[in-house]
Design a protein around this motif. Structure first.
Motif, short mmCIF file in Angstrom:
data_model
loop_
_atom_site.label_atom_id
_atom_site.label_comp_id
_atom_site.label_asym_id
_atom_site.label_seq_id
_atom_site.Cartn_x
_atom_site.Cartn_y
_atom_site.Cartn_z
N THR A 188 0.83 -1.20 0.00
CA THR A 188 0.00 0.00 0.00
C THR A 188 0.86 1.26 0.00
O THR A 188 0.60 2.20 -0.74
CB THR A 188 -0.92 0.01 1.24
N ALA A 189 1.91 1.24 0.81
CA ALA A 189 2.76 2.43 0.96
C ALA A 189 3.53 2.76 -0.31
O ALA A 189 3.84 3.93 -0.57
CB ALA A 189 3.73 2.22 2.12
N LEU A 190 3.84 1.76 -1.13
CA LEU A 190 4.68 1.97 -2.31
C LEU A 190 3.91 2.40 -3.57
O LEU A 190 4.52 2.66 -4.60
CB LEU A 190 5.45 0.69 -2.65
N GLN A 191 2.61 2.48 -3.50
CA GLN A 191 1.82 2.67 -4.71
C GLN A 191 2.17 3.93 -5.50
O GLN A 191 2.07 3.95 -6.72
CB GLN A 191 0.32 2.63 -4.39
N ASN A 192 2.58 4.97 -4.82
CA ASN A 192 2.92 6.21 -5.53
C ASN A 192 4.42 6.51 -5.49
O ASN A 192 4.84 7.66 -5.65
CB ASN A 192 2.14 7.38 -4.94
N VAL A 193 5.21 5.45 -5.28
CA VAL A 193 6.67 5.60 -5.23
C VAL A 193 7.28 5.19 -6.57
O VAL A 193 6.95 4.13 -7.12
CB VAL A 193 7.27 4.75 -4.10
N ILE A 194 8.15 6.03 -7.10
CA ILE A 194 8.91 5.71 -8.32
C ILE A 194 10.07 4.81 -7.91
O ILE A 194 10.86 5.18 -7.04
CB ILE A 194 9.44 6.99 -8.98
N ILE A 195 10.17 3.63 -8.52
CA ILE A 195 11.20 2.65 -8.16
C ILE A 195 12.08 2.41 -9.39
O ILE A 195 11.58 2.01 -10.45
CB ILE A 195 10.57 1.32 -7.69
N ARG A 196 13.37 2.60 -9.25
CA ARG A 196 14.29 2.44 -10.38
C ARG A 196 15.49 1.58 -9.99
O ARG A 196 15.98 1.65 -8.86
CB ARG A 196 14.79 3.80 -10.87
N HIS A 197 15.99 0.82 -10.96
CA HIS A 197 17.24 0.07 -10.78
C HIS A 197 18.35 0.83 -11.49
O HIS A 197 18.23 1.18 -12.66
CB HIS A 197 17.13 -1.34 -11.37
N GLY A 198 19.44 1.10 -10.78
CA GLY A 198 20.57 1.74 -11.42
C GLY A 198 21.41 2.56 -10.47
O GLY A 198 21.18 2.58 -9.25
N ASP A 199 22.38 3.24 -11.02
CA ASP A 199 23.32 4.06 -10.27
C ASP A 199 22.60 5.25 -9.64
O ASP A 199 21.63 5.79 -10.21
CB ASP A 199 24.42 4.54 -11.21
N TYR A 200 23.10 5.69 -8.49
CA TYR A 200 22.49 6.82 -7.79
C TYR A 200 22.42 8.08 -8.64
O TYR A 200 21.53 8.93 -8.46
CB TYR A 200 23.24 7.10 -6.50
#
Length: 309
Positions: A188-200
């Motif tokens: 539920t908490a992550l629904q509006n979170v942008i999640i990306r794989h990669g360098d900072y």
């Protein structure tokens, strides 16, 4: 969507779930530093930040604290570890299948004798190493990762030169492999979170003057046995210097930045590596518990650095 509508939506969602907590034990986890980090987050009457960014998210202790207590309009997280980011995405998008798989693993593991537990653990480790990380296998891979994290030695994530996870089985009597309630809270908490794989450095496009940024890199080792490899490669002094230059760049946007790292002076009072590297920033030394170490006497209270602009 207006800022007021976004704030109302976020507040409603924040009140709809219990406070989530990290779903894996991760080297460098910040649970022990939450009190100190919480003091650095926006307080009543202070400047309001609309965005939150954590480009080296790891286990996400501060992220989950923020998600349950703050109303940021936009949140961005990323990590260089593809398996970890896959798990975040699966929890966000397919938590039911993940829970189903973990419950099956827990049911077998908790009822098996020691011999069968060991056989099952190494079978899961082998499958984790040989299963391709793809869309159709995403939930399966995430389940293997969480199972291994809960049952391996000391909750380590470590890979060999071939990129294969190689941590041996731990000695837990009844590990909590599937915390379904917490996984649903995270979902539920992550629904509006942008999640990306990669360098900072990918986060630079997201960061602006309205962003609160927390950076938690692999810590500079204070002794030869310190664990610094989270993804099959080390994070050396050159990498620390590159990160500092990145901090300089995003500092110029007007963003609020907090960065944590080890304190070299725990071992050598003359080691001013970070004092020099971040001489234009405020450096605070705080006491925190070190939870992951190969030897029990290597755990305990130790000074860490919190660096802010």
């Amino acid at each position: 969507m207006s800022a007021k509508e976004a704030e109302k939506r976020n507040k409603s969602q924040r009140q709809s779930f219990a406070e989530p907590k990290p779903f894996v034990k991760w080297a460098g986890g910040k649970t022990a530093l939450l009190d100190e980090l919480g003091k650095m987050l926006p307080q009543d009457g202070e400047r309001v930040f609309k965005k939150y960014c954590e480009p080296m998210v790891g286990g996400g202790a501060l992220l989950f604290y923020v998600l349950s207590k703050y109303d940021f309009e936009e949140i961005y997280i990323s990590d260089i570890n593809a398996e970890l980011i896959n798990a975040y995405n699966v929890i966000k998008n397919n938590v039911s299948e993940l829970i189903e798989r973990l419950e099956e693993m827990q049911m077998f593991f908790s009822s098996a004798d020691e011999s069968k537990k060991k056989t099952f653990y190494y079978d899961m480790r082998s499958k984790f190493n040989t299963t391709e990380l793809s869309g159709e296998k995403a939930a399966e891979k995430a389940a293997y990762l969480i199972f291994l994290n809960k049952t391996c030695f000391n909750g380590l994530y470590r890979v060999n030169s071939k990129g294969h996870y190689n941590v041996p089985m731990g000695s837990y009597k009844n590990p909590g492999i599937c915390d379904a309630e917490n996984l649903r809270n995270i979902h539920t908490a992550l629904q509006n979170v942008i999640i990306r794989h990669g360098d900072y450095s990918m986060s630079e496009k997201f960061i602006d003057k309205n962003t609160f940024v927390y950076i938690d890199p692999p810590y500079r080792p204070i002794c030869k046995t310190s664990f610094t490899s989270y993804n099959g490669c080390s994070f050396d002094d050159g990498d620390q210097i590159r990160l500092a230059r990145f901090v300089d760049k995003i500092n110029r946007t007007g963003a609020k930045i907090v960065l944590s790292n080890s304190d070299p002076k725990n071992k050598d009072k003359e080691d001013v590596f970070f004092d020099e590297l971040y001489k234009d920033y405020e450096i605070k030394r705080v006491s925190a518990a070190r939870m992951i170490n190969s030897k029990a006497d290597g755990r305990g209270k130790i000074n860490e650095l919190l660096i802010t602009n």
